[in-house]
Scaffold this active site. Structure first.
Site, PDB file in Angstrom:
ATOM      1  N   CYS A  65     -18.662   1.877  14.058  1.00 31.86           N
ATOM      2  CA  CYS A  65     -18.458   3.229  14.439  1.00 31.86           C
ATOM      3  C   CYS A  65     -20.005   3.828  14.139  1.00 31.86           C
ATOM      4  O   CYS A  65     -20.758   3.019  14.031  1.00 31.86           O
ATOM      5  CB  CYS A  65     -17.648   4.060  13.634  1.00 31.86           C
ATOM      6  SG  CYS A  65     -17.578   3.929  11.676  1.00 31.86           S
ATOM      7  N   GLY A  68     -20.128   2.875  10.254  1.00 35.27           N
ATOM      8  CA  GLY A  68     -19.325   1.876   9.713  1.00 35.27           C
ATOM      9  C   GLY A  68     -18.505   2.166   8.717  1.00 35.27           C
ATOM     10  O   GLY A  68     -17.550   1.224   8.282  1.00 35.27           O
ATOM     11  N   HIS A  98     -18.336 -13.499  -1.715  1.00 35.42           N
ATOM     12  CA  HIS A  98     -17.654 -12.824  -2.815  1.00 35.42           C
ATOM     13  C   HIS A  98     -16.207 -12.163  -2.422  1.00 35.42           C
ATOM     14  O   HIS A  98     -15.428 -12.281  -3.228  1.00 35.42           O
ATOM     15  CB  HIS A  98     -18.500 -11.930  -3.571  1.00 35.42           C
ATOM     16  CG  HIS A  98     -19.682 -12.417  -4.479  1.00 35.42           C
ATOM     17  ND1 HIS A  98     -19.909 -11.819  -5.445  1.00 35.42           N
ATOM     18  CD2 HIS A  98     -20.448 -13.635  -4.183  1.00 35.42           C
ATOM     19  CE1 HIS A  98     -21.128 -12.605  -5.912  1.00 35.42           C
ATOM     20  NE2 HIS A  98     -21.547 -13.517  -5.008  1.00 35.42           N
ATOM     21  N   ARG A 135     -10.082 -12.801  -8.029  1.00 33.85           N
ATOM     22  CA  ARG A 135     -10.111 -11.414  -7.758  1.00 33.85           C
ATOM     23  C   ARG A 135      -9.710 -11.040  -6.409  1.00 33.85           C
ATOM     24  O   ARG A 135      -9.056  -9.866  -6.202  1.00 33.85           O
ATOM     25  CB  ARG A 135     -11.467 -11.196  -7.919  1.00 33.85           C
ATOM     26  CG  ARG A 135     -12.260 -11.316  -9.488  1.00 33.85           C
ATOM     27  CD  ARG A 135     -13.739 -11.047  -9.375  1.00 33.85           C
ATOM     28  NE  ARG A 135     -14.102 -11.578 -10.596  1.00 33.85           N
ATOM     29  CZ  ARG A 135     -15.110 -12.654 -10.699  1.00 33.85           C
ATOM     30  NH1 ARG A 135     -15.753 -12.706  -9.825  1.00 33.85           N
ATOM     31  NH2 ARG A 135     -15.539 -12.833 -12.032  1.00 33.85           N
TER      32      ARG A 135
HETATM   33  C1  RB5 Z   1     -18.422  10.068  14.949  1.00 37.17           C
HETATM   34  O1  RB5 Z   1     -19.504  11.155  15.130  1.00 37.17           O
HETATM   35  C2  RB5 Z   1     -18.596   9.396  13.815  1.00 37.17           C
HETATM   36  O2  RB5 Z   1     -18.208  10.184  12.797  1.00 37.17           O
HETATM   37  C3  RB5 Z   1     -18.099   7.990  13.492  1.00 37.17           C
HETATM   38  O3  RB5 Z   1     -18.585   7.296  14.563  1.00 37.17           O
HETATM   39  C4  RB5 Z   1     -18.166   7.317  12.097  1.00 37.17           C
HETATM   40  O4  RB5 Z   1     -19.384   7.272  11.713  1.00 37.17           O
HETATM   41  C5  RB5 Z   1     -17.337   7.692  11.164  1.00 37.17           C
HETATM   42  O5  RB5 Z   1     -17.434   7.260  10.014  1.00 37.17           O
END
Ligand code: RB5
Length: 141
Positions: A65, A68, A98, A135
């Site tokens: 995203c 991330g 880990h 863990r």
């Molecule tokens: C989208 O704008 C953005 O919020 C999404 O890609 C992501 O980074 C969310 O964590």
């Protein structure tokens, strides 16, 4: 060969497409669950599809995203998923050694293509260090 599952929202779409090409060039089998365009969308939709595929195939996922973070939060709500936000080669190695991470979460707005490729290589090639097994097993309790 097990597939590598790819998923992203719009913020990660461009990097996901680049990584798809990179992984296919390296002869990995890729299962891209979407999104399939740069149109604005919601990451939980694509993470849900990606998680189902990762668990069904007992394999690795790479979810992207903007930062991330959203994809990692969504992925980690699912039993059997250990998703790690990784932003460097060292954290890629540690996520596997880990934490036995099975989902690599990347920020498409924070990594260059070349940085992401190096991270992906390390993540896919690094083995879990059994010294950390207790863990990690505790996470499933
Ligand atoms: C989208 O704008 C953005 O919020 C999404 O890609 C992501 O980074 C969310 O964590």
């Amino acid at each position: 060969m097990k597939p590598i599952v790819l998923a992203s929202d719009h913020g990660g779409y461009e990097l996901k497409e680049k990584l798809k090409t990179y992984l296919m060039y390296k002869d990995y089998r890729v299962e891209d669950v979407g999104t399939h365009s740069a149109d604005t969308t919601d990451y939980p939709i694509w993470v849900k599809k990606g998680v189902s595929q990762v668990l069904a195939d007992n394999t690795y996922g790479i979810f992207v995203c903007g930062a991330g973070i959203g994809v990692s939060i969504a992925a980690n709500r699912n039993k059997g998923i250990r998703a790690a936000v990784v932003h460097s080669e060292d954290t890629a190695r540690l996520a596997r050694e880990h934490n036995n991470a099975n989902v690599l979460c990347l920020g498409g707005r924070f990594l260059t293509e070349s940085q992401a490729e190096k991270i992906v290589d390390i993540f896919l090639e690094t083995k879990f260090d059994q010294r950390h097994v207790k863990r990690v097993e505790m996470l499933e309790g």
